[in-house]
Design a protein around this motif. Structure first.
Motif, PDB file in Angstrom:
ATOM      1  N   SER A  14       0.845  -1.200   0.000  1.00  0.00           N
ATOM      2  CA  SER A  14       0.000   0.000   0.000  1.00  0.00           C
ATOM      3  C   SER A  14       0.884   1.254   0.000  1.00  0.00           C
ATOM      4  O   SER A  14       1.676   1.468   0.922  1.00  0.00           O
ATOM      5  CB  SER A  14      -0.895  -0.015   1.243  1.00  0.00           C
ATOM      6  OG  SER A  14      -1.387   1.282   1.495  1.00  0.00           O
ATOM      7  N   THR A  16       0.103   4.377   0.295  1.00  0.00           N
ATOM      8  CA  THR A  16      -0.222   5.365   1.326  1.00  0.00           C
ATOM      9  C   THR A  16       0.421   4.971   2.653  1.00  0.00           C
ATOM     10  O   THR A  16       0.978   5.810   3.358  1.00  0.00           O
ATOM     11  CB  THR A  16      -1.752   5.464   1.504  1.00  0.00           C
ATOM     12  OG1 THR A  16      -2.295   4.146   1.521  1.00  0.00           O
ATOM     13  CG2 THR A  16      -2.382   6.257   0.397  1.00  0.00           C
ATOM     14  N   MET A  17       0.393   3.675   2.948  1.00  0.00           N
ATOM     15  CA  MET A  17       0.996   3.216   4.205  1.00  0.00           C
ATOM     16  C   MET A  17       2.522   3.309   4.105  1.00  0.00           C
ATOM     17  O   MET A  17       3.200   3.724   5.048  1.00  0.00           O
ATOM     18  CB  MET A  17       0.575   1.780   4.499  1.00  0.00           C
ATOM     19  CG  MET A  17      -0.922   1.669   4.697  1.00  0.00           C
ATOM     20  SD  MET A  17      -1.418   0.151   5.503  1.00  0.00           S
ATOM     21  CE  MET A  17      -1.735   0.730   7.141  1.00  0.00           C
ATOM     22  N   THR A  37       1.043  12.783   4.211  1.00  0.00           N
ATOM     23  CA  THR A  37       0.646  11.549   3.524  1.00  0.00           C
ATOM     24  C   THR A  37      -0.461  10.826   4.290  1.00  0.00           C
ATOM     25  O   THR A  37      -1.251  10.111   3.700  1.00  0.00           O
ATOM     26  CB  THR A  37       1.819  10.552   3.397  1.00  0.00           C
ATOM     27  OG1 THR A  37       2.197  10.101   4.700  1.00  0.00           O
ATOM     28  CG2 THR A  37       3.011  11.175   2.688  1.00  0.00           C
ATOM     29  N   GLY A  39      -3.385   9.124   5.970  1.00  0.00           N
ATOM     30  CA  GLY A  39      -4.834   9.134   5.795  1.00  0.00           C
ATOM     31  C   GLY A  39      -5.530   8.757   7.076  1.00  0.00           C
ATOM     32  O   GLY A  39      -6.363   7.853   7.082  1.00  0.00           O
ATOM     33  N   LYS A 101     -11.099  -1.925   5.519  1.00  0.00           N
ATOM     34  CA  LYS A 101     -10.235  -2.555   4.506  1.00  0.00           C
ATOM     35  C   LYS A 101     -10.497  -4.062   4.469  1.00  0.00           C
ATOM     36  O   LYS A 101     -10.607  -4.667   3.400  1.00  0.00           O
ATOM     37  CB  LYS A 101      -8.768  -2.266   4.878  1.00  0.00           C
ATOM     38  CG  LYS A 101      -7.785  -2.541   3.787  1.00  0.00           C
ATOM     39  CD  LYS A 101      -6.355  -2.275   4.243  1.00  0.00           C
ATOM     40  CE  LYS A 101      -5.961  -0.829   4.055  1.00  0.00           C
ATOM     41  NZ  LYS A 101      -4.517  -0.590   4.239  1.00  0.00           N
ATOM     42  N   TRP A 125      -9.041   4.715  -4.416  1.00  0.00           N
ATOM     43  CA  TRP A 125      -8.195   4.416  -3.249  1.00  0.00           C
ATOM     44  C   TRP A 125      -7.302   3.211  -3.571  1.00  0.00           C
ATOM     45  O   TRP A 125      -7.719   2.278  -4.255  1.00  0.00           O
ATOM     46  CB  TRP A 125      -9.069   4.129  -2.030  1.00  0.00           C
ATOM     47  CG  TRP A 125      -8.292   3.789  -0.800  1.00  0.00           C
ATOM     48  CD1 TRP A 125      -7.229   4.474  -0.280  1.00  0.00           C
ATOM     49  CD2 TRP A 125      -8.498   2.664   0.054  1.00  0.00           C
ATOM     50  NE1 TRP A 125      -6.780   3.853   0.853  1.00  0.00           N
ATOM     51  CE2 TRP A 125      -7.538   2.736   1.074  1.00  0.00           C
ATOM     52  CE3 TRP A 125      -9.404   1.610   0.058  1.00  0.00           C
ATOM     53  CZ2 TRP A 125      -7.449   1.803   2.096  1.00  0.00           C
ATOM     54  CZ3 TRP A 125      -9.331   0.675   1.078  1.00  0.00           C
ATOM     55  CH2 TRP A 125      -8.363   0.778   2.076  1.00  0.00           C
ATOM     56  N   VAL A 126      -6.078   3.258  -3.037  1.00  0.00           N
ATOM     57  CA  VAL A 126      -5.016   2.334  -3.449  1.00  0.00           C
ATOM     58  C   VAL A 126      -5.322   0.837  -3.282  1.00  0.00           C
ATOM     59  O   VAL A 126      -4.785   0.022  -4.030  1.00  0.00           O
ATOM     60  CB  VAL A 126      -3.703   2.633  -2.683  1.00  0.00           C
ATOM     61  CG1 VAL A 126      -3.124   3.963  -3.104  1.00  0.00           C
ATOM     62  CG2 VAL A 126      -3.904   2.625  -1.175  1.00  0.00           C
ATOM     63  N   ASN A 170     -11.875   9.104  -1.505  1.00  0.00           N
ATOM     64  CA  ASN A 170     -10.433   9.213  -1.286  1.00  0.00           C
ATOM     65  C   ASN A 170      -9.798   8.813  -2.611  1.00  0.00           C
ATOM     66  O   ASN A 170     -10.006   7.676  -3.045  1.00  0.00           O
ATOM     67  CB  ASN A 170     -10.010   8.234  -0.169  1.00  0.00           C
ATOM     68  CG  ASN A 170      -8.514   8.196   0.052  1.00  0.00           C
ATOM     69  OD1 ASN A 170      -7.777   8.968  -0.545  1.00  0.00           O
ATOM     70  ND2 ASN A 170      -8.053   7.285   0.900  1.00  0.00           N
ATOM     71  N   TYR A 201     -15.833   7.530   4.906  1.00  0.00           N
ATOM     72  CA  TYR A 201     -15.717   8.969   5.221  1.00  0.00           C
ATOM     73  C   TYR A 201     -17.084   9.639   5.383  1.00  0.00           C
ATOM     74  O   TYR A 201     -17.185  10.869   5.339  1.00  0.00           O
ATOM     75  CB  TYR A 201     -14.908   9.688   4.142  1.00  0.00           C
ATOM     76  CG  TYR A 201     -13.460   9.257   4.103  1.00  0.00           C
ATOM     77  CD1 TYR A 201     -12.543   9.742   5.017  1.00  0.00           C
ATOM     78  CD2 TYR A 201     -13.022   8.324   3.171  1.00  0.00           C
ATOM     79  CE1 TYR A 201     -11.221   9.327   5.006  1.00  0.00           C
ATOM     80  CE2 TYR A 201     -11.693   7.904   3.145  1.00  0.00           C
ATOM     81  CZ  TYR A 201     -10.803   8.413   4.067  1.00  0.00           C
ATOM     82  OH  TYR A 201      -9.497   8.003   4.060  1.00  0.00           O
ATOM     83  N   LYS A 229     -12.421   6.562  10.820  1.00  0.00           N
ATOM     84  CA  LYS A 229     -12.283   7.979  10.466  1.00  0.00           C
ATOM     85  C   LYS A 229     -13.198   8.861  11.313  1.00  0.00           C
ATOM     86  O   LYS A 229     -12.779   9.908  11.794  1.00  0.00           O
ATOM     87  CB  LYS A 229     -12.593   8.187   8.982  1.00  0.00           C
ATOM     88  CG  LYS A 229     -11.949   7.179   8.049  1.00  0.00           C
ATOM     89  CD  LYS A 229     -10.457   7.357   7.879  1.00  0.00           C
ATOM     90  CE  LYS A 229      -9.904   6.167   7.089  1.00  0.00           C
ATOM     91  NZ  LYS A 229      -8.551   6.323   6.628  1.00  0.00           N
ATOM     92  N   TYR A 314      -8.706  15.114   2.319  1.00  0.00           N
ATOM     93  CA  TYR A 314      -7.602  15.221   1.370  1.00  0.00           C
ATOM     94  C   TYR A 314      -7.837  16.366   0.395  1.00  0.00           C
ATOM     95  O   TYR A 314      -8.968  16.607  -0.015  1.00  0.00           O
ATOM     96  CB  TYR A 314      -7.478  13.929   0.551  1.00  0.00           C
ATOM     97  CG  TYR A 314      -7.420  12.684   1.401  1.00  0.00           C
ATOM     98  CD1 TYR A 314      -6.250  12.347   2.080  1.00  0.00           C
ATOM     99  CD2 TYR A 314      -8.530  11.859   1.538  1.00  0.00           C
ATOM    100  CE1 TYR A 314      -6.205  11.205   2.871  1.00  0.00           C
ATOM    101  CE2 TYR A 314      -8.491  10.719   2.320  1.00  0.00           C
ATOM    102  CZ  TYR A 314      -7.325  10.394   2.994  1.00  0.00           C
ATOM    103  OH  TYR A 314      -7.281   9.268   3.774  1.00  0.00           O
ATOM    104  N   ARG A 352      -1.712  14.005  -3.645  1.00  0.00           N
ATOM    105  CA  ARG A 352      -2.690  14.039  -2.559  1.00  0.00           C
ATOM    106  C   ARG A 352      -2.048  14.548  -1.275  1.00  0.00           C
ATOM    107  O   ARG A 352      -1.003  14.056  -0.856  1.00  0.00           O
ATOM    108  CB  ARG A 352      -3.272  12.650  -2.309  1.00  0.00           C
ATOM    109  CG  ARG A 352      -4.468  12.693  -1.345  1.00  0.00           C
ATOM    110  CD  ARG A 352      -4.879  11.322  -0.868  1.00  0.00           C
ATOM    111  NE  ARG A 352      -4.002  10.844   0.202  1.00  0.00           N
ATOM    112  CZ  ARG A 352      -4.200   9.721   0.887  1.00  0.00           C
ATOM    113  NH1 ARG A 352      -5.229   8.946   0.582  1.00  0.00           N
ATOM    114  NH2 ARG A 352      -3.368   9.358   1.845  1.00  0.00           N
TER     115      ARG A 352
END
Ligand code: PMP
Ligand code: GLU
Length: 387
Positions: A14, A16-17, A37, A39, A101, A125-126, A170, A201, A229, A314, A352
Motif C-alpha cells: 500500500s 499510502t501506508m 501523507t 490518511g 479494509k 483508493w489504493v 479518497n 468517510y 475515520k 484530502y 494528494r
C-alpha cells in the motif's frame, strides 16, 4: 527452486501506508519533514470510547467472539444504518471485521470468481485494485472523478461482477449526489452486478449530505463503513459490512478461517462509538472543515488548480504541467513536505495532501510549498508552472 504465488507477488505494498512510514522514518532520522501523507485523523480516540475498552478488559471481555462480531455491536450497526441512512438491516446481514479494509476484502472474496471484472471509478483508493486481483478478479478502471454513469457504462461487459463506489471519495473528496448514485445503481442492476459501497468517510462532509447508493439498490449492495475515520479509531481496527444475507453469510465464513472475529475489546469500544455521545464527531468534522478551507485557499493562492473537496480529509491539487506526480512529490519531499503522488490513485496529474494534521503544521507546510514553488517558477520562467 522456491517460487512464490504469482498472484501475491504482483501485489504492491500500500503506497499510502509505505509513504507514511517513510516520512516518519525521515523525521526520526532528524530530517524536518511535515507529513501530509497520512490518511488518518490526528485526533486521539474520544475518552468515552477508551473507557468502554478499559471496562471491557476489566470485566474479562477478552475471549474469542463469534466470527461475524458480537450481536450487540451488529444490532448497534443496524440502528446506525437505519438512523443515518434509512437502511433497514437485520443483525444477520452485518459482519464486523478488522477495519473497513478487511470488510472490502471479505466482500470481494465472497462475490468474485476467477476472471470476473470489477469496475473501479478513477481516481480510486489504493487498495481496491490489489484486493480485486487477490480475489482472482480483473480491475477495470473507469476514469470519472464525478461518477459519470456514461463512463461507467462504457466499461460494462458480460464479465462485470461488481462496481466499487467510494463516496466521500479518497483521494478527490467528491461526494456523489442522488442522480449519480441512482444512475450507477441502475447500471449495476442492468448488468446483474454487485455494488461495493465504501462509505468510511461518511461523517466527514462539508455542506453536501452523504447518501448511500444502497438506498437505490439495496438488494445488490454491500455497504462498507467503520469507526476509523469518524471516531479517530484507525488503530483499533473495526469496520463492518451490511449486505444481502447470502453474501454476508459467506463473508462471515471466509472471515472465520482468516482472522476469526475482530478484537473483542475493540468491538466493545466500537459499540460505545456508535451508541454513545456523538458530540466529538461534530467537533472533529468542524476542525477538518476549517483546515480544508485553509489548505485549499493557500494552494490556490500559490497557483495550484485545486477543486474544493466536499468530504474526507484530502486535497488533490494538479501538479505543474512539466512534471509527473512522482517527480513532483519527490520535489516537495526535498523541500520538507511529504505527499502521495496521484499516480498511486490512478492520476499522474495530481498529488494528494492529507489535512488530517494540526493547523500549525499545515501553515508551515503551505509556507514550505510556497517557497518551493517560487524557486521552481524562477527556474522555469519561460514555461511557467501555473495553469
Ligand atoms: N476505504 C478508504 C477509502 C480509506 O481511505 C480507508 C483508510 N485506510 C479505508 C477504506 C480503510 O479503513 P479502515 O481503517 O477501517 O480499514
Ligand atoms: N486511508 C488511508 C489512506 O488512504 C490510510 C492508509 C491505507 O490504509 O492505505 O492514506
Amino acid at each position: 527452486m522456491l517460487t512464490m504465488s504469482a498472484k501475491a507477488a504482483n501485489v504492491r505494498p500500500s503506497a499510502t501506508m509505505a509513504l507514511n512510514a517513510r516520512a516518519r522514518e525521515l523525521s526520526r532520522a532528524g530530517e524536518e519533514i511535515i507529513n501530509l501523507t497520512a490518511g488518518e485523523p490526528d485526533f486521539d480516540t474520544p475518552e468515552n470510547i477508551k473507557r468502554a475498552a478499559a471496562d471491557a478488559m476489566a470485566k474479562g471481555f477478552t475471549k474469542y467472539t463469534p466470527a461475524e462480531g458480537i450481536r450487540e455491536l451488529r444490532e448497534a450497526v443496524c440502528m446506525k444504518l437505519l438512523k443515518d441512512n434509512s437502511l433497514e438491516y437485520a443483525p444477520e446481514e452485518i459482519v464486523v471485521s478488522c477495519g473497513a479494509k478487511h470488510s472490502i476484502f471479505n466482500a470481494l472474496q465472497s462475490v468474485i470468481n476467477d476472471g470476473d471484472e470489477v469496475i473501479i471509478p478513477s481516481p480510486y483508493w489504493v487498495s481496491y485494485a490489489e484486493q480485486v486481483v487477490l480475489a482472482g478478479g480483473i480491475p477495470v478502471f473507469a476514469e470519472t472523478p464525478c461518477l459519470d454513469s456514461e463512463r461507467i457504462r462504457e466499461k460494462i461487459s458480460a464479465k462485470t461482477k461488481a462496481i466499487i463506489v467510494n463516496s466521500p471519495n479518497n483521494p478527490t473528496g467528491a461526494v456523489y449526489g442522488v442522480n449519480e448514485l441512482k444512475s450507477t445503481a441502475g447500471l449495476a442492476r442492468d448488468a446483474g452486478a454487485f455494488i461495493i459501497s465504501d462509505e468510511i468517510y461518511e461523517k466527514l462532509v462539508y455542506g453536501k449530505a452523504h447518501r448511500s447508493i444502497a438506498e437505490f439498490a439495496k438488494e445488490r449492495t454491500i455497504v462498507v463503513n467503520g469507526v476509523s475515520k469518524a471516531y479517530a479509531m484507525t488503530g483499533w481496527r473495526i469496520g463492518y459490512a451490511a449486505g444481502p444475507a447470502g453474501v454476508m453469510k459467506i463473508a462471515s465464513a471466509v472471515q472465520s478461517h482468516t482472522t476469526g472475529s475482530a478484537n473483542s475489546i475493540a468491538q466493545k469500544a466500537a459499540m460505545e462509538a456508535l451508541t454513545g455521545n456523538q458530540a466529538t464527531v461534530e467537533v472533529m468534522r468542524k476542525e477538518f472543515e476549517g483546515r480544508r478551507d485553509f489548505v485549499v485557499k493557500r494552494l490556490q493562492e500559490i497557483g495550484f488548480r485545486c477543486t474544493k473537496p466536499e468530504g474526507a480529509f484530502y486535497a488533490f491539487p494538479e501538479v505543474p504541467r512539466a512534471m509527473a506526480s512522482t517527480a513532483f512529490a519527490g520535489f516537495l519531499l526535498d523541500n520538507g513536505v511529504a505527499v502521495v503522488p496521484g499516480i498511486e490513485f490512478g492520476s499522474d496529474r495530481h498529488v494528494r495532501l492529507s489535512y488530517a494534521t494540526s493547523m500549525d503544521k499545515l501553515e508551515k507546510a503551505m509556507e514550505l510549498v510556497e517557497k518551493a514553488m517560487e524557486g521552481y517558477a524562477s527556474r522555469c520562467k519561460s514555461v511557467g508552472w501555473q495553469k
